[in-house]
Design a protein around this motif. Structure first.
Motif, mmCIF file in Angstrom:
data_model
loop_
_atom_site.group_PDB
_atom_site.id
_atom_site.type_symbol
_atom_site.label_atom_id
_atom_site.label_comp_id
_atom_site.label_asym_id
_atom_site.label_seq_id
_atom_site.Cartn_x
_atom_site.Cartn_y
_atom_site.Cartn_z
ATOM 1 N N GLN A 297 4.466 12.396 -10.888
ATOM 2 C CA GLN A 297 4.094 13.790 -11.159
ATOM 3 C C GLN A 297 2.667 13.872 -11.711
ATOM 4 O O GLN A 297 1.895 14.766 -11.345
ATOM 5 N N LYS A 298 2.325 12.931 -12.592
ATOM 6 C CA LYS A 298 0.966 12.902 -13.136
ATOM 7 C C LYS A 298 -0.061 12.611 -12.032
ATOM 8 O O LYS A 298 -1.116 13.238 -11.968
ATOM 9 N N ILE A 299 0.281 11.654 -11.147
ATOM 10 C CA ILE A 299 -0.631 11.286 -10.056
ATOM 11 C C ILE A 299 -0.834 12.465 -9.099
ATOM 12 O O ILE A 299 -1.950 12.729 -8.642
ATOM 13 N N SER A 300 0.257 13.177 -8.803
ATOM 14 C CA SER A 300 0.172 14.287 -7.843
ATOM 15 C C SER A 300 -0.704 15.427 -8.359
ATOM 16 O O SER A 300 -1.222 16.236 -7.577
ATOM 17 N N SER A 301 -0.869 15.511 -9.670
ATOM 18 C CA SER A 301 -1.691 16.589 -10.240
ATOM 19 C C SER A 301 -3.189 16.246 -10.254
ATOM 20 O O SER A 301 -4.017 17.090 -10.558
ATOM 21 N N LEU A 302 -3.512 14.990 -9.942
ATOM 22 C CA LEU A 302 -4.912 14.566 -9.949
ATOM 23 C C LEU A 302 -5.624 15.051 -8.683
ATOM 24 O O LEU A 302 -5.033 15.084 -7.609
ATOM 25 N N ASN A 303 -6.875 15.379 -8.842
ATOM 26 C CA ASN A 303 -7.651 15.837 -7.684
ATOM 27 C C ASN A 303 -8.857 14.920 -7.501
ATOM 28 O O ASN A 303 -10.008 15.345 -7.532
ATOM 29 N N TRP A 304 -8.572 13.636 -7.337
ATOM 30 C CA TRP A 304 -9.637 12.647 -7.224
ATOM 31 C C TRP A 304 -10.192 12.613 -5.798
ATOM 32 O O TRP A 304 -9.459 12.761 -4.828
ATOM 33 N N LYS A 305 -11.477 12.355 -5.696
ATOM 34 C CA LYS A 305 -12.125 12.284 -4.381
ATOM 35 C C LYS A 305 -12.494 10.847 -3.995
ATOM 36 O O LYS A 305 -12.718 10.559 -2.827
ATOM 37 N N HIS A 306 -12.571 9.958 -4.979
ATOM 38 C CA HIS A 306 -13.043 8.592 -4.715
ATOM 39 C C HIS A 306 -11.957 7.534 -4.893
ATOM 40 O O HIS A 306 -12.160 6.378 -4.530
ATOM 41 N N VAL A 307 -10.831 7.915 -5.463
ATOM 42 C CA VAL A 307 -9.713 6.991 -5.695
ATOM 43 C C VAL A 307 -8.458 7.561 -5.055
ATOM 44 O O VAL A 307 -8.093 8.714 -5.314
ATOM 45 N N SER A 308 -7.823 6.763 -4.195
ATOM 46 C CA SER A 308 -6.550 7.163 -3.565
ATOM 47 C C SER A 308 -5.453 6.257 -4.091
ATOM 48 O O SER A 308 -5.594 5.031 -4.104
ATOM 49 N N ILE A 309 -4.340 6.846 -4.534
ATOM 50 C CA ILE A 309 -3.200 6.075 -5.033
ATOM 51 C C ILE A 309 -2.008 6.311 -4.130
ATOM 52 O O ILE A 309 -1.635 7.455 -3.858
ATOM 53 N N ILE A 310 -1.402 5.224 -3.639
ATOM 54 C CA ILE A 310 -0.144 5.336 -2.905
ATOM 55 C C ILE A 310 0.879 4.439 -3.594
ATOM 56 O O ILE A 310 0.535 3.411 -4.193
ATOM 57 N N THR A 311 2.146 4.837 -3.529
ATOM 58 C CA THR A 311 3.208 4.104 -4.230
ATOM 59 C C THR A 311 4.353 3.769 -3.263
ATOM 60 O O THR A 311 5.464 4.276 -3.403
ATOM 61 N N PRO A 312 4.099 2.923 -2.270
ATOM 62 C CA PRO A 312 5.142 2.623 -1.286
ATOM 63 C C PRO A 312 6.173 1.650 -1.833
ATOM 64 O O PRO A 312 5.895 0.866 -2.756
ATOM 65 N N TRP A 313 7.391 1.709 -1.277
ATOM 66 C CA TRP A 313 8.364 0.636 -1.499
ATOM 67 C C TRP A 313 8.237 -0.312 -0.310
ATOM 68 O O TRP A 313 8.475 0.061 0.832
ATOM 69 N N LEU A 314 7.817 -1.522 -0.576
ATOM 70 C CA LEU A 314 7.564 -2.481 0.487
ATOM 71 C C LEU A 314 8.775 -3.365 0.738
ATOM 72 O O LEU A 314 9.475 -3.749 -0.196
ATOM 73 N N GLU A 315 8.995 -3.693 1.993
ATOM 74 C CA GLU A 315 10.002 -4.680 2.328
ATOM 75 C C GLU A 315 9.552 -6.050 1.805
ATOM 76 O O GLU A 315 8.341 -6.287 1.663
ATOM 77 N N PRO A 316 10.502 -6.960 1.528
ATOM 78 C CA PRO A 316 10.123 -8.265 0.985
ATOM 79 C C PRO A 316 9.094 -9.006 1.838
ATOM 80 O O PRO A 316 8.254 -9.733 1.308
ATOM 81 N N GLU A 317 9.119 -8.811 3.162
ATOM 82 C CA GLU A 317 8.192 -9.515 4.041
ATOM 83 C C GLU A 317 6.802 -8.853 4.039
ATOM 84 O O GLU A 317 5.807 -9.483 4.416
ATOM 85 N N GLU A 318 6.729 -7.567 3.632
ATOM 86 C CA GLU A 318 5.441 -6.856 3.609
ATOM 87 C C GLU A 318 4.666 -7.118 2.321
ATOM 88 O O GLU A 318 3.433 -7.101 2.317
ATOM 89 N N TYR A 319 5.400 -7.351 1.242
ATOM 90 C CA TYR A 319 4.757 -7.485 -0.064
ATOM 91 C C TYR A 319 3.707 -8.602 -0.112
ATOM 92 O O TYR A 319 2.571 -8.371 -0.566
ATOM 93 N N PRO A 320 4.008 -9.820 0.376
ATOM 94 C CA PRO A 320 2.963 -10.854 0.364
ATOM 95 C C PRO A 320 1.737 -10.469 1.189
ATOM 96 O O PRO A 320 0.618 -10.867 0.856
ATOM 97 N N LEU A 321 1.936 -9.694 2.243
ATOM 98 C CA LEU A 321 0.821 -9.319 3.119
ATOM 99 C C LEU A 321 -0.115 -8.318 2.449
ATOM 100 O O LEU A 321 -1.331 -8.396 2.618
ATOM 101 N N ILE A 322 0.444 -7.378 1.678
ATOM 102 C CA ILE A 322 -0.440 -6.426 0.986
ATOM 103 C C ILE A 322 -1.207 -7.142 -0.122
ATOM 104 O O ILE A 322 -2.378 -6.845 -0.369
ATOM 105 N N LEU A 323 -0.576 -8.122 -0.760
ATOM 106 C CA LEU A 323 -1.290 -8.893 -1.792
ATOM 107 C C LEU A 323 -2.445 -9.673 -1.166
ATOM 108 O O LEU A 323 -3.568 -9.665 -1.675
ATOM 109 N N ALA A 324 -2.152 -10.351 -0.052
ATOM 110 C CA ALA A 324 -3.169 -11.187 0.602
ATOM 111 C C ALA A 324 -4.274 -10.346 1.237
ATOM 112 O O ALA A 324 -5.358 -10.858 1.517
#
Length: 430
Positions: A297-324
């Motif tokens: 709720q706090k993130i959704s109220s932000l009106n940032w132009k230079h920073v994008s925040i996403i909060t996905p739930w990753l599958e176990p096989e996707e998580y290492p790939l986003i880290l790498a």
């Protein structure tokens, strides 16, 4: 150690799919020829390699309805879990060995000790933290439930045949305070957490970006915000956003507001423009937990132009790939006891990803400030580290040299993986 097949029960009074260390125990036990019966909650699927293992069997606990009054709910939950856990323990194969995760301690410690005493099985506790220190975050240090939980941990911990713990500091603490002898079994990354080639990064971002088209996909076909393809050759774009990643359990012992404040400062500095040359910043925040909705709720109220925040739930096989695929990791873990280490940092190190980690008592067993990553004590510290890392990115010579230095250190860390470490340290117990 005998090579004879044994029946081993692995008990997690939590979501098995979100208990990677216990999943690794299961695969390691299977690899040395034992049959594993998992007793846990099944809210989240485990990793594919664990699901596919023919020697690992699942027996899921039933969810417990929530009651509105905290004390009544705690008593009701304890009774229901005790009955459910006892039932599953006795209807499954008679164990030679039982290993349980702590925390949570109640009622798992008591019930598992009763079961192993009755059937004559070896009782092993894997201490990830202390249950009473986590409980104290919610109800206060002086609450009677905290004192009861601590007493259970002391009394039953001493009765275990073997105890594993996650740090040398915890080993020493268990020995000095409670006279419990434990074996330090450090978390190490399995091989799925590894650096990847730019081609692999490109393919992952193309697939992952379909859910976040405006953030991750480029204007051209088969182009991402970070990578491009020219004459069938994949390369990183010379002018690209920075990619920052953090995994959080959205709980009281991980203060997400620290990162949010640092990102607010990044946004402010980016808007000022003339002071620092900063790229667009993409922040991927993964994980589930009780405080997630509050922060969303706090993130959704932000009106940032230079920073994008996403909060996905990753599958176990996707998580290492986003880290790498990321440029910098952030760990907000502070530890209720000050004696455990953040597994998220272990995963990031396995992928060769430098980290900014919140400081606490025994963090230096994993993170060496200025040698393999950064340690911070406040949102101001974290803000400076992120700004310095991404200033004039990716052409900042200091950043490039520091990253190379860190990655050289992390390569040495990657030489010892979970499988080899478990065989050397834990296998003799089983």
């Amino acid at each position: 150690m005998s090579g004879k097949k044994k029946f081993v029960k692995v008990v997690v009074l939590g979501d098995f799919g979100r208990s990677p260390r216990m999943q690794y125990h299961c695969t390691s036990l299977s690899e040395i020829g034992h049959q594993v019966d998992v007793i846990a909650y099944g809210d989240t699927d485990p990793m594919d390699s664990v699901k596919r293992d023919p020697f690992i069997f699942y027996h899921y606990l039933l969810p417990v309805p929530q009651l509105p009054i905290r004390l009544v709910n705690y008593i009701f939950k304890t009774i229901v879990q005790s009955i459910n856990l006892l039932f599953l323990l006795f209807i499954t194969n008679k164990s030679d060995i039982l290993i349980m995760q702590n925390p949570p301690a109640i009622p798992a410690m008591i019930i598992c000790w009763i079961y192993t005493t009755i059937v004559g099985a070896k009782f092993v506790i894997d201490w990830h933290n202390y249950a009473h220190t986590i409980m104290a975050l919610n109800v206060g240090q002086t609450n009677p439930l905290v004192k009861i939980t601590k007493k259970v941990e002391v009394v039953i911990g001493r009765r275990a045949d073997y105890n594993f713990c996650v740090t040398k500091a915890m080993k020493e603490d268990l020995r000095k305070k409670w006279n419990i002898e434990a074996i330090t079994l450090y978390d190490r990354p399995p091989l799925m957490f590894k650096p990847i080639l730019v081609e692999e990064k490109h393919e992952f971002l193309l697939k992952f970006g379909k859910s976040y088209h405006s953030i991750f996909l480029g204007e051209e076909d088969k182009e991402t915000a970070l990578t491009k393809v020219v004459n069938d050759v994949v390369s990183l774009k010379p002018a690209r956003p920075g990619l920052l990643v953090s995994s959080t359990s959205w709980t009281e012992d991980e203060d997400f507001s620290v990162l949010l404040t640092a990102l607010q400062d990044y946004e402010k500095q980016s808007q000022e423009g003339n002071l620092r040359k900063l790229p667009q910043l993409i922040c991927v925040i993964t994980g589930k937990g009780p405080l997630k909705e509050y922060y969303l709720q706090k993130i959704s109220s932000l009106n940032w132009k230079h920073v994008s925040i996403i909060t996905p739930w990753l599958e176990p096989e996707e998580y290492p790939l986003i880290l790498a695929s990321s440029d910098l990791g952030v760990s907000l873990h502070t530890s209720s006891s000050g004696l455990d280490l953040p597994m998220k940092v272990v995963d990031m190190f396995g992928c060769g990803l430098p980290v900014c980690a919140f400081n606490f008592k025994c963090l230096n067993e994993l993170v060496k400030n200025g040698e393999n990553s950064f340690i911070f004590d406040s949102s101001e510290d974290l803000s400076k580290q992120i700004l310095n890392w991404f200033e004039d990115f990716p052409n900042n010579q200091w950043q490039q040299q520091t990253e190379q230095k860190f990655k050289t250190e992390l390569q040495a860390f990657q030489n010892l993986r979970w499988k080899e470490n478990w065989k050397a340290v834990a296998a003799p117990v089983f």
